[in-house]
Design an enzyme around this catalytic site. Sequence first.
Site, PDB file in Angstrom:
ATOM      1  N   LYS A  78     -24.161 -17.762  42.110  1.00  0.00           N
ATOM      2  CA  LYS A  78     -25.355 -18.562  42.397  1.00  0.00           C
ATOM      3  C   LYS A  78     -26.029 -18.078  43.682  1.00  0.00           C
ATOM      4  CE  LYS A  78     -26.633 -23.494  42.693  1.00  0.00           C
ATOM      5  NZ  LYS A  78     -26.102 -24.861  42.607  1.00  0.00           N
ATOM      6  N   SER A 153     -28.747 -27.504  39.726  1.00  0.00           N
ATOM      7  CA  SER A 153     -29.328 -26.368  40.402  1.00  0.00           C
ATOM      8  C   SER A 153     -28.640 -25.038  40.063  1.00  0.00           C
ATOM      9  CB  SER A 153     -29.262 -26.596  41.916  1.00  0.00           C
ATOM     10  OG  SER A 153     -27.912 -26.725  42.364  1.00  0.00           O
ATOM     11  N   SER A 177     -25.048 -30.438  39.296  1.00  0.00           N
ATOM     12  CA  SER A 177     -25.619 -29.084  39.307  1.00  0.00           C
ATOM     13  C   SER A 177     -24.770 -28.031  38.621  1.00  0.00           C
ATOM     14  CB  SER A 177     -25.909 -28.651  40.742  1.00  0.00           C
ATOM     15  OG  SER A 177     -26.993 -29.367  41.268  1.00  0.00           O
TER      16      SER A 177
END
Length: 483
Positions: A78, A153, A177
């Site tokens: 990420k 996210s 997320s």
Amino acid sequence: MDWNLQTAEELTAALRAGEVTSAELTDEAIARIERDDKAINAICVPDFDRARAAARGADQARARGEDRPLLGVPVTVKESYNIAGLPTTWGMPLHRNYMPPEDAVQVSRLKAAGAVVLGKTNVPLGLQDIQSFNEIYGTTNNPWDQARTAGGSSGGSAAALASGFGALSIGSDIGGSLRTPAHFCGIYAHKPTLGLAANRGMVPPPAPALPVDLDLAVVGPMARTARDLTLLLDVMAGPDPLTFGVAYDLTLPPARHERLCDFRVLVLDQHPFIATGAAVRAGVNRVADALADGGARVVRHSPLLPDLSEAATLYTQLLISSSVARFPIESYEQLRTRAAGLSTDDQSLDAARLRAMVFSHRDWMEANNRRELHRHGWRQFFAEFDAVVCPITPTPAFPHDHNPNPLERRIDIDGVEYPYLDQLVWAGLATMPGLPATAIPAGRSPEGLPVGVQLIGPMFEDRTPLRLAELLEQKIGGFQAPE
């Protein structure tokens, strides 16, 4: 053979058997990204030259007789994790050129385990959305329907896995997320127990990478199978070597049960604050039926369950009060005036959000004390049950919505509109008390979109929901590549 959709476990076995090299796997993964990612936009920061060099190093290490858990396996990370030599922006244009000096602790653990990092995956602005789009890197599309979000996210990581861009990824979770993108993209993810995996270096730029214990927020694994989640969690878990790691070694307890018939499970599909869409209810019921068919004890109600309304309110208060703590004083005074104007009868989540924006330390302490009562309630609950099965969000992936004010957005649930942020209540059920939760695929909607559910387990007994996820994968199937 096309290796790109094989599991990390399968790739590791093939590498050990000499059926393929890490260089070959990495070249195939890069070729697939270069071919397919223009439409998906999952990989926002490619690192292909260093990936190829790492793959060659992995092959050389294996030739010397070395063997590590992820040696030679291509993965993604990420964007919010620091990687030396790559930008860390959190999608914030002001920091588009920020380059951290060292790897995040979890990136270091990936590399120490032998993983080959292909690059970074896209995120929303400041990681604060259920979608993944920002001015620097654009919008990540859902591989199943590019008009819809991949979630947030960790949406870039979920889209990458569904598209075959690496076998594993690492993300983070404070508002679902990890779990929401997994649900939207048809993959697996695990939100660990709060504090189980060190988070140093997963920090907004340009803040220093300090070993800080964050409230609510965790880092965790994403994969295409439940067994791969466990493989990656074993790499990630453990205290920060700068703090608790000086004195503590981690030993997770084994799963409570090995057979489906021994599990005691509470199934939930209704929440007092928001409706659950028909497609998600069908996914929950499909899992419930599989559990019952496998001999598990399945119930729909229990007086031991902590109050869902208070849990959602507490989660909202803790989440919002921390996220706005650094607002300018002018904004704070305006918000305080608005909050003072609320009716005392207004107990909606919108009202809870506004009140939390101006929490005092005394207010936060009161909310935290009530959280501890919920944690005690969960301990009593898990003396009688092993897991909770429930939704992650009320709907499958929804169409892109880039309204800059999330408070003005709405989520459509079977034709009825609800406040956009209210859909976080299911994610908050595990996040507020810090419980582990595993997201698993549970079928598809009538429109063909993935539907997932979460399996919530006892604190620090992460192997229990992970084992249940593995057994359900065998029973109802798991990841399917987008058509």
